[in-house]
Design a protein around this motif. Structure first.
Motif, mmCIF file in Angstrom:
data_model
loop_
_atom_site.group_PDB
_atom_site.id
_atom_site.type_symbol
_atom_site.label_atom_id
_atom_site.label_comp_id
_atom_site.label_asym_id
_atom_site.label_seq_id
_atom_site.Cartn_x
_atom_site.Cartn_y
_atom_site.Cartn_z
ATOM 1 N N ILE A 142 0.851 -1.185 0.000
ATOM 2 C CA ILE A 142 0.000 0.000 0.000
ATOM 3 C C ILE A 142 0.893 1.244 0.000
ATOM 4 C CG2 ILE A 142 -1.867 -1.180 1.232
ATOM 5 C CD1 ILE A 142 -1.063 0.600 3.695
ATOM 6 N N VAL A 143 0.357 2.309 -0.549
ATOM 7 C CA VAL A 143 1.105 3.563 -0.549
ATOM 8 C C VAL A 143 1.010 4.222 0.830
ATOM 9 C CG1 VAL A 143 0.750 3.937 -3.013
ATOM 10 C CG2 VAL A 143 -0.884 4.884 -1.370
ATOM 11 N N ARG A 144 1.895 5.161 1.090
ATOM 12 C CA ARG A 144 1.906 5.878 2.362
ATOM 13 C C ARG A 144 0.587 6.626 2.588
ATOM 14 N NH1 ARG A 144 7.131 9.014 0.963
ATOM 15 N NH2 ARG A 144 7.398 7.007 -0.099
ATOM 16 N N ARG A 145 0.243 6.833 3.836
ATOM 17 C CA ARG A 145 -0.979 7.557 4.169
ATOM 18 C C ARG A 145 -0.903 8.978 3.616
ATOM 19 N NH1 ARG A 145 -2.135 9.907 9.458
ATOM 20 N NH2 ARG A 145 -0.360 8.683 10.211
ATOM 21 N N GLN A 148 -0.787 9.228 -3.261
ATOM 22 C CA GLN A 148 -1.729 9.150 -4.373
ATOM 23 C C GLN A 148 -2.453 7.804 -4.388
ATOM 24 O OE1 GLN A 148 0.031 9.876 -8.196
ATOM 25 N NE2 GLN A 148 -1.921 9.853 -9.274
ATOM 26 N N GLY A 149 -3.761 7.852 -4.371
ATOM 27 C CA GLY A 149 -4.569 6.639 -4.403
ATOM 28 C C GLY A 149 -4.915 6.081 -3.040
ATOM 29 N N TYR A 150 -4.303 6.617 -1.990
ATOM 30 C CA TYR A 150 -4.597 6.112 -0.643
ATOM 31 C C TYR A 150 -6.020 6.511 -0.245
ATOM 32 C CZ TYR A 150 -3.996 5.025 4.318
ATOM 33 O OH TYR A 150 -4.130 4.495 5.579
ATOM 34 N N PRO A 154 -12.946 5.451 7.564
ATOM 35 C CA PRO A 154 -13.268 6.438 8.603
ATOM 36 C C PRO A 154 -13.309 5.920 10.031
ATOM 37 C CG PRO A 154 -14.732 6.706 6.718
ATOM 38 C CD PRO A 154 -13.979 5.446 6.501
ATOM 39 N N SER A 155 -13.507 4.628 10.257
ATOM 40 C CA SER A 155 -13.613 4.172 11.650
ATOM 41 C C SER A 155 -12.285 4.334 12.400
ATOM 42 C CB SER A 155 -14.074 2.711 11.707
ATOM 43 O OG SER A 155 -13.136 1.866 11.083
ATOM 44 N N ASP A 156 -11.167 4.387 11.680
ATOM 45 C CA ASP A 156 -9.871 4.737 12.278
ATOM 46 C C ASP A 156 -9.008 5.282 11.150
ATOM 47 O OD1 ASP A 156 -7.364 4.948 13.462
ATOM 48 O OD2 ASP A 156 -7.647 3.154 14.696
ATOM 49 N N ALA A 157 -9.083 6.584 10.921
ATOM 50 C CA ALA A 157 -8.472 7.203 9.740
ATOM 51 C C ALA A 157 -6.956 7.061 9.720
ATOM 52 C CB ALA A 157 -8.865 8.675 9.672
ATOM 53 N N GLU A 158 -6.323 6.910 10.891
ATOM 54 C CA GLU A 158 -4.868 6.795 10.932
ATOM 55 C C GLU A 158 -4.385 5.371 10.646
ATOM 56 O OE1 GLU A 158 -3.363 8.234 14.635
ATOM 57 O OE2 GLU A 158 -3.345 10.323 13.955
ATOM 58 N N PRO A 214 2.325 4.794 8.010
ATOM 59 C CA PRO A 214 3.328 5.862 7.845
ATOM 60 C C PRO A 214 2.921 6.882 6.785
ATOM 61 C CG PRO A 214 4.356 3.684 7.842
ATOM 62 C CD PRO A 214 2.882 3.448 7.768
ATOM 63 N N THR A 215 3.329 8.114 7.010
ATOM 64 C CA THR A 215 3.106 9.169 6.011
ATOM 65 C C THR A 215 4.367 9.459 5.210
ATOM 66 O OG1 THR A 215 3.644 10.863 7.669
ATOM 67 C CG2 THR A 215 1.314 10.265 7.402
ATOM 68 N N ASP A 216 5.494 8.833 5.601
ATOM 69 C CA ASP A 216 6.773 9.124 4.945
ATOM 70 C C ASP A 216 7.333 7.937 4.163
ATOM 71 O OD1 ASP A 216 7.241 7.558 7.155
ATOM 72 O OD2 ASP A 216 8.989 8.698 7.862
ATOM 73 N N ARG A 217 6.642 6.806 4.143
ATOM 74 C CA ARG A 217 7.133 5.646 3.397
ATOM 75 C C ARG A 217 5.965 4.717 3.059
ATOM 76 N NH1 ARG A 217 7.379 1.245 6.863
ATOM 77 N NH2 ARG A 217 7.261 1.778 9.089
#
Length: 240
Positions: A142-145, A148-150, A154-158, A214-217
């Motif tokens: 999966i791509v980082r949070r 693009q495309g992520y 909503p039940s746990d957005a993080e 992760p938002t960076d990888r």
């Protein structure tokens, strides 16, 4: 010299025979136990008691072919992957169930995926199976949070992201009850869980990570535990 009466008669007979030979022969058709003539009437032939029988045709028999319970039907075109049906109930043209069918692996529309990652589904008779892969060594990713495309769930957005969006499990492949299992890294350490929503939870797949995505990888070494179940849904009328 004038022709004799005999010669005239012979020529007339010859012309009549030629005309008769040119007339098209009636064509008979046999569908199941129904005998018909093209452009004409048909008749249902009686079947012996306690004798099993098989019908051959094209396409699904459901709603089309009248038969007794126990009758089998072979689709010579194997439409949508179904080779053989069996009449399970009733004496009309409904109540047919798939006896031998295989859709092959069908690729689903998926989100949040990394690179060439894919989600595939397959139905064999009443068994539904899934396959995740597409990256090196058969990994799924999966791509980082926020990438693009992520698509976060909503039940746990993080920690949660959609893999197959709501309604993305096609009719004919769905499960009545929702299911859950584990996702791992390549060393077998648990990343979190996969969740497959059933008919009462919008027929989707999401990943639920133990830690924030992760938002960076990107995450590119995901292994997904086996997903399989029996479905009572009718055979899919179209394939994904």
């Amino acid at each position: 010299m004038a022709m004799s009466n005999f010669e005239e008669f012979a020529q007339a007979v010859g012309r009549d025979v030629k005309v008769l030979n040119q007339k098209p022969e009636p064509k008979l058709t046999l569908t199941g136990n129904t005998l018909g003539i093209v452009g004409g009437n048909n008749v249902t032939l009686p079947l012996p008691d306690n004798v099993s029988h098989e019908i051959r045709g094209t396409g699904s028999p459901e709603g089309r072919i009248t038969a007794e319970v126990g009758t089998t039907y072979v689709d010579v075109n194997a439409t949508n992957g179904v080779l053989k049906w069996i009449k399970e109930s009733g004496n009309g043209n409904t109540g047919w169930k798939v006896l031998i069918g295989d859709t092959g692996w069908r690729t689903l529309n998926s989100v949040s995926k990394l690179g060439n990652s894919f989600v595939k589904v397959r139905r064999v008779n009443n068994l539904v199976l899934y396959q995740f892969g597409g990256l090196q060594w058969g990994w799924f990713g999966i791509v980082r949070r926020g990438g693009q495309g992520y698509s976060y769930q909503p039940s746990d957005a993080e920690r949660n992201c959609f893999i197959v969006y709501r309604g993305g499990i096609p009719t004919g492949f769905r499960t009545q009850s929702s299911l859950i299992g584990n996702i791992y890294n390549d060393n077998g350490i648990i990343y979190g869980t996969w969740y497959l929503g059933g008919n009462e939870d919008q027929n989707h797949i999401r990943f639920q990570f133990l830690n924030p995505v992760p938002t960076d990888r990107d995450i590119g070494d995901i292994r997904v535990s086996s997903i399989s179940y029996l479905t009572d849904e009718p055979w899919p009328a179209t394939l994904p």
